[in-house]
Design a protein around this motif. Sequence first.
Motif: not given
Length: 247
Positions: A109-133
């Motif tokens: 398994l690979g564990f990704i911290q929520h804070k890192d995902l939130h920062q990623l999505c703030e920098r790259y808003p289209r990735l919000v749509a990718a994860f939402w999809r």
Amino acid sequence: MATAPFSPNQIMIRKLENIFVLTGEEKQALMELPIHTKEIKSNQDIVKVGDQPNQCCLMIEGFTCVNKVSIEGKRQIMALHVPGDIPDLQSLHLRVIDINIASISPCKLGFIQHKDLHQLCERYPRLVAAFWRETLVYASIFREWLLNIGQREAYSRIAHIICELMVRLKTVGLTEGNTFYMPTTQAEIADATGMTPVHVNRVFQALRADGLIITEKSRMTIPDWDKLQQAGEFDPLYLHLKNDGNA
């Protein structure tokens, strides 16, 4: 074991690219996302109902299942997850987990911290749509499983699950022709289909006798994909892949 020939970050990118067009910059950002890996044995809890995790879990190797347990202790498996999936992606926005996620084979398994995902999505808003999809696709799979359990005959239920696994594993490069690794036990298939293990055994015997599957330990081979699709009433539309999902 279901082992993807890619790094954890590449596995995530490959999976997302099956449902969303990523730019080169977005892929590079995903490649740089910190992922802490961990190996666990089969039949181990990853998260449980009531947990409040601060990280998401990326499947790298092996199989996990989403399940809930009744007050009498009866387990209903609601989804199977394979490499590339993030089965608890909902925890990024829901404070409390309302499902159990457990390994059904040895897993990496690979564990990704929520804070890192939130920062990623703030920098790259289209990735919000990718994860939402991605989350919406999981919801679509849940709906199809509800139909499978509630309205299909036992033979079709199991044929459908085999078809789904074949397509999902192919998208992350984990099939060899029409052969793939399927480590689920008959008891686990029973929990996923609302059947008894004895009934599951009889259906597997019938599928083998009809020439639709060949099993050798955890290896599943599909000699005639079209016939298995027909038997399982399988249409890959609900997986929402960029291609048609045909094996």
